[in-house]
Design a protein around this motif. Structure first.
Motif, PDB file in Angstrom:
ATOM      1  N   THR A  95       0.831  -1.206   0.000  1.00 23.37           N
ATOM      2  CA  THR A  95       0.000   0.000   0.000  1.00 23.37           C
ATOM      3  C   THR A  95       0.866   1.257   0.000  1.00 23.37           C
ATOM      4  O   THR A  95       0.605   2.193  -0.760  1.00 23.37           O
ATOM      5  CB  THR A  95      -0.936   0.002   1.224  1.00 23.37           C
ATOM      6  OG1 THR A  95      -1.708  -1.192   1.212  1.00 23.37           O
ATOM      7  CG2 THR A  95      -1.850   1.203   1.218  1.00 23.37           C
ATOM      8  N   ARG A  96       1.880   1.274   0.838  1.00 22.81           N
ATOM      9  CA  ARG A  96       2.777   2.442   0.916  1.00 22.81           C
ATOM     10  C   ARG A  96       3.534   2.632  -0.397  1.00 22.81           C
ATOM     11  O   ARG A  96       3.724   3.752  -0.861  1.00 22.81           O
ATOM     12  CB  ARG A  96       3.748   2.262   2.078  1.00 22.81           C
ATOM     13  CG  ARG A  96       4.680   3.418   2.284  1.00 22.81           C
ATOM     14  CD  ARG A  96       3.952   4.616   2.804  1.00 22.81           C
ATOM     15  NE  ARG A  96       4.926   5.651   3.158  1.00 22.81           N
ATOM     16  CZ  ARG A  96       4.654   6.924   3.256  1.00 22.81           C
ATOM     17  NH1 ARG A  96       3.417   7.342   3.096  1.00 22.81           N
ATOM     18  NH2 ARG A  96       5.571   7.789   3.560  1.00 22.81           N
ATOM     19  N   ILE A  97       3.965   1.547  -1.008  1.00 23.17           N
ATOM     20  CA  ILE A  97       4.678   1.639  -2.281  1.00 23.17           C
ATOM     21  C   ILE A  97       3.765   2.188  -3.367  1.00 23.17           C
ATOM     22  O   ILE A  97       4.196   2.977  -4.211  1.00 23.17           O
ATOM     23  CB  ILE A  97       5.270   0.269  -2.670  1.00 23.17           C
ATOM     24  CG1 ILE A  97       6.377  -0.094  -1.675  1.00 23.17           C
ATOM     25  CG2 ILE A  97       5.795   0.263  -4.097  1.00 23.17           C
ATOM     26  CD1 ILE A  97       6.864  -1.500  -1.768  1.00 23.17           C
ATOM     27  N   GLU A  98       2.498   1.816  -3.343  1.00 22.69           N
ATOM     28  CA  GLU A  98       1.535   2.366  -4.306  1.00 22.69           C
ATOM     29  C   GLU A  98       1.405   3.875  -4.132  1.00 22.69           C
ATOM     30  O   GLU A  98       1.340   4.611  -5.112  1.00 22.69           O
ATOM     31  CB  GLU A  98       0.171   1.693  -4.151  1.00 22.69           C
ATOM     32  CG  GLU A  98       0.061   0.378  -4.867  1.00 22.69           C
ATOM     33  CD  GLU A  98       0.191   0.539  -6.373  1.00 22.69           C
ATOM     34  OE1 GLU A  98      -0.485   1.386  -6.971  1.00 22.69           O
ATOM     35  OE2 GLU A  98       0.982  -0.218  -6.950  1.00 22.69           O
ATOM     36  N   VAL A  99       1.366   4.353  -2.890  1.00 23.58           N
ATOM     37  CA  VAL A  99       1.293   5.792  -2.618  1.00 23.58           C
ATOM     38  C   VAL A  99       2.541   6.480  -3.169  1.00 23.58           C
ATOM     39  O   VAL A  99       2.452   7.511  -3.846  1.00 23.58           O
ATOM     40  CB  VAL A  99       1.137   6.062  -1.099  1.00 23.58           C
ATOM     41  CG1 VAL A  99       1.306   7.537  -0.790  1.00 23.58           C
ATOM     42  CG2 VAL A  99      -0.206   5.562  -0.602  1.00 23.58           C
ATOM     43  N   ILE A 100       3.701   5.897  -2.906  1.00 27.91           N
ATOM     44  CA  ILE A 100       4.962   6.461  -3.404  1.00 27.91           C
ATOM     45  C   ILE A 100       4.954   6.510  -4.922  1.00 27.91           C
ATOM     46  O   ILE A 100       5.327   7.525  -5.533  1.00 27.91           O
ATOM     47  CB  ILE A 100       6.160   5.638  -2.890  1.00 27.91           C
ATOM     48  CG1 ILE A 100       6.273   5.771  -1.372  1.00 27.91           C
ATOM     49  CG2 ILE A 100       7.452   6.056  -3.583  1.00 27.91           C
ATOM     50  CD1 ILE A 100       7.212   4.782  -0.712  1.00 27.91           C
TER      51      ILE A 100
END
Length: 50
Positions: A21-26
């Motif tokens: 999820t965090r990588i998608e935001v990045i």
């Protein structure tokens, strides 16, 4: 979404320190700065997301 055309994103998540999820935001934020990718601006925007 293949990474280096070999390992799928989902399979590679075990090797990453950040959540999928965090990588998608990045990734979504970084897309706004393509093709020059201003790292400082990306990090500033990421800090607002936290």
């Amino acid at each position: 979404m293949p990474i280096c055309g070999i390992i799928s994103f989902r399979k590679s998540k075990m090797r990453l320190e950040e959540s999928v999820t965090r990588i998608e935001v990045i990734r979504k934020i970084a897309e706004n700065y393509a093709p020059n990718y201003d790292v400082d601006a990306i990090l500033q925007e990421l800090s607002k997301e936290s």
